[in-house]
Motif scaffolding. Structure first.
Motif, PDB file in Angstrom:
ATOM      1  N   ILE A   1       0.845  -1.207   0.000  1.00 28.26           N
ATOM      2  CA  ILE A   1       0.000   0.000   0.000  1.00 28.26           C
ATOM      3  C   ILE A   1       0.874   1.249   0.000  1.00 28.26           C
ATOM      4  CG2 ILE A   1      -1.647   1.350   1.373  1.00 28.26           C
ATOM      5  CD1 ILE A   1      -2.890  -1.384   2.205  1.00 28.26           C
ATOM      6  N   LEU A   2       1.927   1.259   0.809  1.00 29.55           N
ATOM      7  CA  LEU A   2       2.809   2.426   0.868  1.00 29.55           C
ATOM      8  C   LEU A   2       3.592   2.630  -0.431  1.00 29.55           C
ATOM      9  CD1 LEU A   2       4.173   2.249   4.519  1.00 29.55           C
ATOM     10  CD2 LEU A   2       2.576   3.905   3.565  1.00 29.55           C
ATOM     11  N   ASN A   3       3.745   1.580  -1.219  1.00 29.73           N
ATOM     12  CA  ASN A   3       4.448   1.713  -2.495  1.00 29.73           C
ATOM     13  C   ASN A   3       3.548   2.174  -3.630  1.00 29.73           C
ATOM     14  OD1 ASN A   3       7.038   1.057  -1.607  1.00 29.73           O
ATOM     15  ND2 ASN A   3       6.603  -1.116  -1.720  1.00 29.73           N
ATOM     16  N   LEU A   4       2.249   2.281  -3.372  1.00 25.40           N
ATOM     17  CA  LEU A   4       1.337   2.810  -4.388  1.00 25.40           C
ATOM     18  C   LEU A   4       1.624   4.294  -4.602  1.00 25.40           C
ATOM     19  CD1 LEU A   4      -2.076   1.277  -3.227  1.00 25.40           C
ATOM     20  CD2 LEU A   4      -0.780   0.628  -5.263  1.00 25.40           C
TER      21      LEU A   4
ATOM     22  N   ARG B   1      -2.773   5.598  -3.115  1.00 25.77           N
ATOM     23  CA  ARG B   1      -2.560   5.244  -1.714  1.00 25.77           C
ATOM     24  C   ARG B   1      -3.558   5.961  -0.803  1.00 25.77           C
ATOM     25  NH1 ARG B   1       2.647   7.621   0.696  1.00 25.77           N
ATOM     26  NH2 ARG B   1       3.426   6.930  -1.298  1.00 25.77           N
ATOM     27  N   GLU B   2      -3.762   7.260  -1.037  1.00 28.72           N
ATOM     28  CA  GLU B   2      -4.613   8.013  -0.118  1.00 28.72           C
ATOM     29  C   GLU B   2      -6.065   7.551  -0.159  1.00 28.72           C
ATOM     30  OE1 GLU B   2      -3.808  12.119  -1.045  1.00 28.72           O
ATOM     31  OE2 GLU B   2      -4.773  11.994  -2.983  1.00 28.72           O
ATOM     32  N   VAL B   3      -6.594   7.182  -1.329  1.00 32.03           N
ATOM     33  CA  VAL B   3      -7.988   6.718  -1.351  1.00 32.03           C
ATOM     34  C   VAL B   3      -8.128   5.375  -0.653  1.00 32.03           C
ATOM     35  CG1 VAL B   3      -8.666   8.040  -3.396  1.00 32.03           C
ATOM     36  CG2 VAL B   3      -7.851   5.718  -3.679  1.00 32.03           C
ATOM     37  N   ILE B   4      -7.155   4.485  -0.818  1.00 34.86           N
ATOM     38  CA  ILE B   4      -7.183   3.179  -0.145  1.00 34.86           C
ATOM     39  C   ILE B   4      -7.123   3.372   1.371  1.00 34.86           C
ATOM     40  CG2 ILE B   4      -5.824   1.077   0.293  1.00 34.86           C
ATOM     41  CD1 ILE B   4      -7.394   0.861  -2.270  1.00 34.86           C
ATOM     42  N   ILE B   5      -6.230   4.222   1.822  1.00 34.50           N
ATOM     43  CA  ILE B   5      -6.063   4.436   3.260  1.00 34.50           C
ATOM     44  C   ILE B   5      -7.318   5.054   3.870  1.00 34.50           C
ATOM     45  CG2 ILE B   5      -4.794   5.801   4.968  1.00 34.50           C
ATOM     46  CD1 ILE B   5      -2.289   5.252   3.178  1.00 34.50           C
ATOM     47  N   TYR B   6      -7.840   6.090   3.224  1.00 36.67           N
ATOM     48  CA  TYR B   6      -9.023   6.738   3.783  1.00 36.67           C
ATOM     49  C   TYR B   6     -10.239   5.819   3.736  1.00 36.67           C
ATOM     50  CZ  TYR B   6      -6.461  11.119   3.887  1.00 36.67           C
ATOM     51  OH  TYR B   6      -5.546  12.094   4.155  1.00 36.67           O
ATOM     52  N   TYR B   7     -10.384   5.043   2.691  1.00 37.98           N
ATOM     53  CA  TYR B   7     -11.561   4.191   2.548  1.00 37.98           C
ATOM     54  C   TYR B   7     -11.491   2.979   3.483  1.00 37.98           C
ATOM     55  CZ  TYR B   7     -15.319   1.513   0.401  1.00 37.98           C
ATOM     56  OH  TYR B   7     -16.472   0.796   0.181  1.00 37.98           O
ATOM     57  N   TYR B   8     -10.355   2.270   3.469  1.00 41.83           N
ATOM     58  CA  TYR B   8     -10.262   1.031   4.242  1.00 41.83           C
ATOM     59  C   TYR B   8      -9.793   1.242   5.678  1.00 41.83           C
ATOM     60  CZ  TYR B   8     -11.136  -1.630   0.020  1.00 41.83           C
ATOM     61  OH  TYR B   8     -11.716  -2.146  -1.088  1.00 41.83           O
ATOM     62  N   TYR B   9      -8.775   2.065   5.886  1.00 42.41           N
ATOM     63  CA  TYR B   9      -8.217   2.215   7.226  1.00 42.41           C
ATOM     64  C   TYR B   9      -8.965   3.246   8.058  1.00 42.41           C
ATOM     65  CZ  TYR B   9      -4.395  -0.791   5.867  1.00 42.41           C
ATOM     66  OH  TYR B   9      -3.671  -1.856   5.452  1.00 42.41           O
ATOM     67  N   GLU B  10      -9.372   4.332   7.454  1.00 46.20           N
ATOM     68  CA  GLU B  10     -10.098   5.367   8.178  1.00 46.20           C
ATOM     69  C   GLU B  10     -11.610   5.165   8.075  1.00 46.20           C
ATOM     70  OE1 GLU B  10      -8.634   7.442  10.172  1.00 46.20           O
ATOM     71  OE2 GLU B  10      -6.659   6.748   9.554  1.00 46.20           O
ATOM     72  N   GLU B  11     -12.030   4.208   7.241  1.00 48.61           N
ATOM     73  CA  GLU B  11     -13.428   3.825   7.062  1.00 48.61           C
ATOM     74  C   GLU B  11     -14.324   5.006   6.682  1.00 48.61           C
ATOM     75  OE1 GLU B  11     -14.517   1.675  10.606  1.00 48.61           O
ATOM     76  OE2 GLU B  11     -13.236  -0.018  10.083  1.00 48.61           O
ATOM     77  N   LEU B  12     -13.812   5.843   5.780  1.00 52.08           N
ATOM     78  CA  LEU B  12     -14.612   6.941   5.249  1.00 52.08           C
ATOM     79  C   LEU B  12     -15.386   6.436   4.034  1.00 52.08           C
ATOM     80  CD1 LEU B  12     -12.031   9.881   5.338  1.00 52.08           C
ATOM     81  CD2 LEU B  12     -13.788   9.343   7.017  1.00 52.08           C
ATOM     82  N   SER B  13     -16.536   7.016   3.766  1.00 53.41           N
ATOM     83  CA  SER B  13     -17.307   6.651   2.579  1.00 53.41           C
ATOM     84  C   SER B  13     -16.649   7.263   1.343  1.00 53.41           C
ATOM     85  CB  SER B  13     -18.741   7.165   2.702  1.00 53.41           C
ATOM     86  OG  SER B  13     -18.748   8.581   2.595  1.00 53.41           O
ATOM     87  N   VAL B  14     -17.061   6.823   0.168  1.00 51.21           N
ATOM     88  CA  VAL B  14     -16.525   7.355  -1.083  1.00 51.21           C
ATOM     89  C   VAL B  14     -16.764   8.860  -1.151  1.00 51.21           C
ATOM     90  CG1 VAL B  14     -16.762   7.323  -3.605  1.00 51.21           C
ATOM     91  CG2 VAL B  14     -16.710   5.167  -2.328  1.00 51.21           C
TER      92      VAL B  14
END
Length: 172
Positions: free
Chosen positions: A111-114, A119-132
């Motif tokens: 993920i960090l190599n994206l 990277r930021e959309v993956i982190i916010y969506y999956y790790y921070e559990e924000l909606s689209v």
């Protein structure tokens, strides 16, 4: 600022510093630089305290400051000269915990190599559990752009991770 404003500022720092530090680290991949960016972000907020218009939540406002400062750092000359590390977790854990984290480390490194936009959309969506829509508002892009970036990020992750690692990520 009066004493009550200083106490309010101190409360803001205590409430959001850990969260902002994680956000900054996900951008710059260096804990010390992330700490500097968060401190600089709080300083910017302190200087412009009266200008905060509350059009968004305070958390969103502070995250936006941190993101902008991270992007400025990533464009800077000092960043280009510095060698980045690809560690996701602090090394303050005992050996047993490190073994437990080993499975997730490959996923975290992938993920960090994206590229940053993916990277930021993956982190916010999956790790921070924000909606689209929340991710789109935070990054100031359209929701379709968020969906496209997520699809591209998932494709890259699937290509870069082994079948076992991808299966672990898909199940979460």
């Amino acid at each position: 600022m009066m004493l009550s404003d200083e106490q309010a500022f101190q409360q803001v720092m205590e409430t959001y510093s850990d969260y902002l530090l994680r956000i900054a680290y996900l951008y710059v991949k260096d804990w010390q630089v992330a700490e500097d960016i968060v401190q600089d972000s709080f300083l910017s907020y302190y200087v412009k305290f009266e200008q905060f218009e509350e059009r968004a939540s305070l958390k969103t406002y502070l995250v936006r400051i941190v993101i902008n400062k991270c992007k400025d750092y990533l464009k800077s000359w000092s960043y280009r000269k510095q060698q980045l590390t690809n560690t996701f977790f602090q090394t303050k854990t005992d050996p047993q915990k490190m073994l437990q984290q080993a499975e997730r480390l490959d996923i975290a490194e992938a993920i960090l190599n994206l590229p940053i936009p993916l990277r930021e959309v993956i982190i916010y969506y999956y790790y921070e559990e924000l909606s689209v829509l929340e991710v789109a508002n935070l990054l100031r892009i359209s929701d379709n752009t968020v969906k496209t970036r997520m699809r591209r990020a998932r494709q890259l992750l699937k290509e870069n991770l082994s079948a076992d690692e991808w299966e672990v990520l898909a199940n979460e």
